[in-house]
Design a protein around this motif. Sequence first.
Motif, PDB file in Angstrom:
ATOM      1  N   MET A   1       0.829  -1.202   0.000  1.00 41.46           N
ATOM      2  CA  MET A   1       0.000   0.000   0.000  1.00 41.46           C
ATOM      3  C   MET A   1       0.862   1.249   0.000  1.00 41.46           C
ATOM      4  O   MET A   1       2.028   1.226   0.380  1.00 41.46           O
ATOM      5  N   LYS A   2       0.245   2.358  -0.422  1.00 41.41           N
ATOM      6  CA  LYS A   2       0.934   3.632  -0.409  1.00 41.41           C
ATOM      7  C   LYS A   2       0.917   4.220   1.001  1.00 41.41           C
ATOM      8  O   LYS A   2       0.235   3.737   1.900  1.00 41.41           O
ATOM      9  N   LYS A   3       1.646   5.304   1.151  1.00 41.16           N
ATOM     10  CA  LYS A   3       1.570   6.063   2.393  1.00 41.16           C
ATOM     11  C   LYS A   3       0.168   6.655   2.506  1.00 41.16           C
ATOM     12  O   LYS A   3      -0.407   7.133   1.536  1.00 41.16           O
ATOM     13  N   VAL A   4      -0.417   6.592   3.703  1.00 39.22           N
ATOM     14  CA  VAL A   4      -1.784   7.053   3.941  1.00 39.22           C
ATOM     15  C   VAL A   4      -1.754   8.201   4.942  1.00 39.22           C
ATOM     16  O   VAL A   4      -1.064   8.127   5.965  1.00 39.22           O
ATOM     17  N   ILE A   5      -2.518   9.270   4.643  1.00 38.48           N
ATOM     18  CA  ILE A   5      -2.590  10.426   5.526  1.00 38.48           C
ATOM     19  C   ILE A   5      -4.051  10.687   5.868  1.00 38.48           C
ATOM     20  O   ILE A   5      -4.859  10.993   4.996  1.00 38.48           O
ATOM     21  N   PHE A  42       2.216  18.801   2.120  1.00 35.72           N
ATOM     22  CA  PHE A  42       1.962  17.617   1.300  1.00 35.72           C
ATOM     23  C   PHE A  42       3.012  17.404   0.221  1.00 35.72           C
ATOM     24  O   PHE A  42       3.100  16.304  -0.339  1.00 35.72           O
ATOM     25  N   GLU A  43       3.831  18.401  -0.076  1.00 37.88           N
ATOM     26  CA  GLU A  43       4.950  18.185  -0.996  1.00 37.88           C
ATOM     27  C   GLU A  43       5.959  17.206  -0.422  1.00 37.88           C
ATOM     28  O   GLU A  43       6.673  16.520  -1.161  1.00 37.88           O
ATOM     29  N   LYS A  44       6.015  17.093   0.888  1.00 36.76           N
ATOM     30  CA  LYS A  44       6.941  16.155   1.545  1.00 36.76           C
ATOM     31  C   LYS A  44       6.427  14.724   1.502  1.00 36.76           C
ATOM     32  O   LYS A  44       7.165  13.803   1.840  1.00 36.76           O
ATOM     33  N   HIS A  45       5.165  14.542   1.107  1.00 34.47           N
ATOM     34  CA  HIS A  45       4.577  13.199   1.088  1.00 34.47           C
ATOM     35  C   HIS A  45       3.991  12.926  -0.291  1.00 34.47           C
ATOM     36  O   HIS A  45       2.798  12.618  -0.438  1.00 34.47           O
ATOM     37  N   ALA A  46       4.797  13.054  -1.309  1.00 36.34           N
ATOM     38  CA  ALA A  46       4.335  12.908  -2.688  1.00 36.34           C
ATOM     39  C   ALA A  46       3.740  11.521  -2.926  1.00 36.34           C
ATOM     40  O   ALA A  46       4.269  10.505  -2.462  1.00 36.34           O
ATOM     41  N   GLY A  47       2.625  11.489  -3.664  1.00 39.66           N
ATOM     42  CA  GLY A  47       1.997  10.225  -4.048  1.00 39.66           C
ATOM     43  C   GLY A  47       1.232   9.536  -2.947  1.00 39.66           C
ATOM     44  O   GLY A  47       0.864   8.363  -3.093  1.00 39.66           O
ATOM     45  N   ALA A  48       0.939  10.226  -1.845  1.00 41.79           N
ATOM     46  CA  ALA A  48       0.223   9.605  -0.733  1.00 41.79           C
ATOM     47  C   ALA A  48      -1.276   9.560  -1.008  1.00 41.79           C
ATOM     48  O   ALA A  48      -1.801  10.268  -1.873  1.00 41.79           O
ATOM     49  N   VAL A  49      -1.953   8.700  -0.255  1.00 42.19           N
ATOM     50  CA  VAL A  49      -3.415   8.658  -0.267  1.00 42.19           C
ATOM     51  C   VAL A  49      -3.899   9.503   0.902  1.00 42.19           C
ATOM     52  O   VAL A  49      -3.521   9.276   2.042  1.00 42.19           O
ATOM     53  N   VAL A  50      -4.741  10.502   0.609  1.00 42.24           N
ATOM     54  CA  VAL A  50      -5.215  11.429   1.636  1.00 42.24           C
ATOM     55  C   VAL A  50      -6.695  11.165   1.894  1.00 42.24           C
ATOM     56  O   VAL A  50      -7.497  11.120   0.964  1.00 42.24           O
ATOM     57  N   LEU A  65      -5.111  18.934  -3.776  1.00 43.01           N
ATOM     58  CA  LEU A  65      -4.258  17.759  -3.548  1.00 43.01           C
ATOM     59  C   LEU A  65      -4.246  16.825  -4.754  1.00 43.01           C
ATOM     60  O   LEU A  65      -3.219  16.228  -5.070  1.00 43.01           O
ATOM     61  N   GLU A  66      -5.381  16.695  -5.427  1.00 38.82           N
ATOM     62  CA  GLU A  66      -5.398  15.876  -6.646  1.00 38.82           C
ATOM     63  C   GLU A  66      -4.514  16.492  -7.712  1.00 38.82           C
ATOM     64  O   GLU A  66      -3.841  15.791  -8.478  1.00 38.82           O
ATOM     65  N   GLY A  67      -4.504  17.833  -7.769  1.00 39.31           N
ATOM     66  CA  GLY A  67      -3.616  18.513  -8.714  1.00 39.31           C
ATOM     67  C   GLY A  67      -2.150  18.304  -8.401  1.00 39.31           C
ATOM     68  O   GLY A  67      -1.294  18.396  -9.289  1.00 39.31           O
ATOM     69  N   MET A  68      -1.841  18.012  -7.134  1.00 40.41           N
ATOM     70  CA  MET A  68      -0.458  17.740  -6.730  1.00 40.41           C
ATOM     71  C   MET A  68      -0.073  16.281  -6.931  1.00 40.41           C
ATOM     72  O   MET A  68       1.060  15.891  -6.646  1.00 40.41           O
ATOM     73  N   GLY A  69      -1.028  15.444  -7.393  1.00 42.64           N
ATOM     74  CA  GLY A  69      -0.719  14.044  -7.664  1.00 42.64           C
ATOM     75  C   GLY A  69      -1.121  13.085  -6.569  1.00 42.64           C
ATOM     76  O   GLY A  69      -0.816  11.890  -6.649  1.00 42.64           O
TER      77      GLY A  69
END
Length: 346
Positions: A1-5, A42-50, A65-69
């Motif tokens: 799984m990805k990192k989750v926030i 959130f730039e420090k946690h790129a590609g996370a699930v929020v 956040l979706e625009g940030m990937g």
Amino acid sequence: MKKVIGLDLGDKKHVAVVFEADGTEQEAVTVINTQTQVKNFFEKHAGAVVIMEAGTHSGWLSRLLEGMGHEVWVGNPRKLRAIWDSPDKSDARDARVLGMMYRLEPRLLHRIHHRGEQAQCDLALIKSRGILVETRTKLINHVRSVVKGLGSRVRTCSGASFHKKAKEEIPLPLWNALGGVVEQIGHLTAAIQEMDRQVDRMCEEKYPETTQLTQVGGVGSLTALAYVLTVENPKRFTKSRSVGPFLGLTPRRDQSGETDKQLSITKAGDVYLRQLLVGCAHYILGPFGKECDLRTYGQRIAATGGKNAKRRAVVAVARKLAVLLHRLWVEGKAYEPVRKAARKVA
């Protein structure tokens, strides 16, 4: 799984709890509620699930956040009893539970999707008009009530013409108290009429699909535009019947064993659109409604009698109307008011 926030939203600050891919809690931090501070964190946690709950700020935050990937999940607060009904509730705990629920089973969040920014801005015009109409109604009722107190009466008239009629019929001793109110009613009427013109232009220039919906008698530009902007993407519903529950026009259910209670509608979804559809249903079933399948359907329910038969008929017609509008939008066909009757004759 990805990192989750897990993100618990607040008006001035948010609380974020970060989970590593293996489920280990990394940190719980406070994020100031500005676009700059949110981006920096959130730039420090790129590609996370929020994960967040729907609320005042969830719309612009999810788009940012979706625009940030990031992959963003917005949960339905009405379904998250484990959060709002806890005896040990705190911002950090709420954020932690959101992250844990996603890791356990994402479907428990009952994910919702926010409309686009442009649709939200256009819908704000319609809701602002609704607030002005509501305010005008309260002022009109105030004037009528005060005038009746002196044994007089302002004759029945439309809200748009009230400020003109009232000037002629308010007793002179009350004019100092009510003159300013009547003047404000006139200003509100002018603002409402201008918004109506904007709605018509918006339907014609930006949302031509509304012409498909206004084919139904009793559905005007306002209701059609509100419907299009609220649903936004008709393909989000695989079945047109799903629109009824989406707008809260289906009964709640409390079934256990042999008990299956009859309950009121859920009233989920957009309140204002539901009110508009109910208003259309009243018109369809009223004295000015034209003969159509919707009218026949409602009259059949109302004829069953009982204390709430007429009210149930109005809600049933509103629900059926919501389904019909979606079908017309998807198919793009001409509306047949008496389609069922025509089939029987054939």
